[in-house]
Design an enzyme around this catalytic site. Sequence first.
Site, PDB file in Angstrom:
ATOM      1  N   TYR A 244       0.881  -1.154   0.000  1.00  0.00           N
ATOM      2  CA  TYR A 244       0.000   0.000   0.000  1.00  0.00           C
ATOM      3  C   TYR A 244       0.920   1.206   0.000  1.00  0.00           C
ATOM      4  CZ  TYR A 244      -4.367  -2.435   1.344  1.00  0.00           C
ATOM      5  OH  TYR A 244      -5.478  -3.224   1.379  1.00  0.00           O
ATOM      6  N   ASP A 273      -7.341  -1.635  -5.020  1.00  0.00           N
ATOM      7  CA  ASP A 273      -8.797  -1.698  -4.949  1.00  0.00           C
ATOM      8  C   ASP A 273      -9.362  -1.022  -3.712  1.00  0.00           C
ATOM      9  OD1 ASP A 273      -7.913  -3.565  -3.120  1.00  0.00           O
ATOM     10  OD2 ASP A 273      -8.593  -5.295  -4.268  1.00  0.00           O
ATOM     11  N   HIS A 387     -11.464  -6.781  -3.281  1.00  0.00           N
ATOM     12  CA  HIS A 387     -10.993  -6.632  -1.892  1.00  0.00           C
ATOM     13  C   HIS A 387     -11.866  -7.439  -0.934  1.00  0.00           C
ATOM     14  CE1 HIS A 387      -7.929  -4.368   0.341  1.00  0.00           C
ATOM     15  NE2 HIS A 387      -8.769  -4.350   1.365  1.00  0.00           N
TER      16      HIS A 387
END
Length: 515
Positions: A244, A273, A387
């Site tokens: 991330y 996502d 996700h």
Amino acid sequence: MAKTYTYDEVQQHRSASSCWVVLYGNVYDVTTFLPNHPGGQKIILQLAGTDATEEYDPVHPPGTLEESLPPSAKLGSFDTTTLPQVNKSPEKLNTPSTVPAQKQVQAVGPTTLGECLNLDDLEALATRKITRKAWGYYYSAADDLLSKTLNNTVYSRILLRPRIFVDCTNCSTATTMLGQKVSVPFFVSPAAMARLGNPAGEAGIAQACGTFGAAQIISNNASQTPEQIVAGAKEGQVFGWQLYVQTERRKSELMLQRIAKLPQVKFIVLTLDAPVPGKREHDERMSNVASSLPIRSSVQQGKAGEGVEKSTGRVEENIESGSAGAGGVGKALFAGTAPDLTWQTTLPWLSQHTSLPLVLKGIQTHEDAYIASQYTSQIKGIILSNHGGRAMDTAPPAIHTLLEIRKYCPEVLGKLEVFVDGGIKRGTDIVKALCLGAKGVGLGRAPLFALGAGGVEGVERMLGILRGEVETGMRLLGVERVEQLGMRHINARAVEGEIYDGDGDGGVGVVRSKL
């Protein structure tokens, strides 16, 4: 000689000017650390003057204390005999009154791993054993759980086409993932906070994966450091690292430097996502701890001496506004995640900081799959995923996106390795995805619940069940090797009618004209 402190002595230090906490039987003065805590000082202050070990331990990687605090912060030991007697209510999900939002655990059901015959059994057993907080985080999905439910049910409407008079004596589930040999066509998707369910954590999942030759993608928000997770890896065991990207890019750059030193990690999975967290109401109801629990991942913690700057303070701001308490564990983990990623800026930046193959996770349209296929010098694979239904509710299941790709831009399947995740309950689900062209299938909640059900043995039980079901499915289809699975083995007409039906070519022409 170190001093021993009583409960009453520790209780006197519960302010920003003098803040003490008890962890692992020792008293720590964390006053000077308050302004630097990634989640904001209020989170620590709400645990000040108490033994915070039970709340701290499952969500902080081992070594965090030593990396974050100077030796002088450790004041001495804590006299546990001075704690006041408290009748603590049970936190397990074992009675209907404790789980108003949960589908109730049946009076009859598996009570041991040996009785678990499928993934639903493992989830039911875990539900009996793990805490409310862990269950709320693992089970939760966005809004009304429609995408999560569709992830599970879409596979039931794809039919298999068994063949007869085919020698099914031999069957191999071995395949490859980004050029790396694996023994099974499914892998552990990045799922955070494994130690919420069992102390073995992500390292325990890795141990089980090593036994079965399964790949594991380490979560960016893992409750153990990547070094700890891969430490016991077997020779040839395959790992990926989920990224991330942080608003403070330097944090991500430092993590990529650490990952580059781990030869077990073969690729980077850039997750796209969930640029912002979804609204997960089960997490909110069951947890309600974002403003009282210092939930930080190994990445968000950073490491002392590595030049990690202070966080943006977004969690603290959310607490001040009252929104953090409405976000639960999931929302707390997203503090500092960058929402400004683009094809034009992020890929060049990544190429400067890692030479590992890149996989994009979170593709939910064929248009984005097509764009990704134009960057094959850097992007080697994509994971079709919503996700786990945890970001945008009513987003399509991965199977819908895979069928879109087959219809509008099938050339993508020849340019990139295409993986799917979300909703897998059976080995036949995995077989169906492989028939549709997926290279492999990811498992998110299943390893977490299996870990909660029985630690490392629980994950091994889960992997063994799925491997056996995949083998059975392949044999009944008359297939010996994974690569032999294809469209002739399934009937997906019931689902094909539900996929996106855009103008003409579904919008690919417009995308091509802009590239």
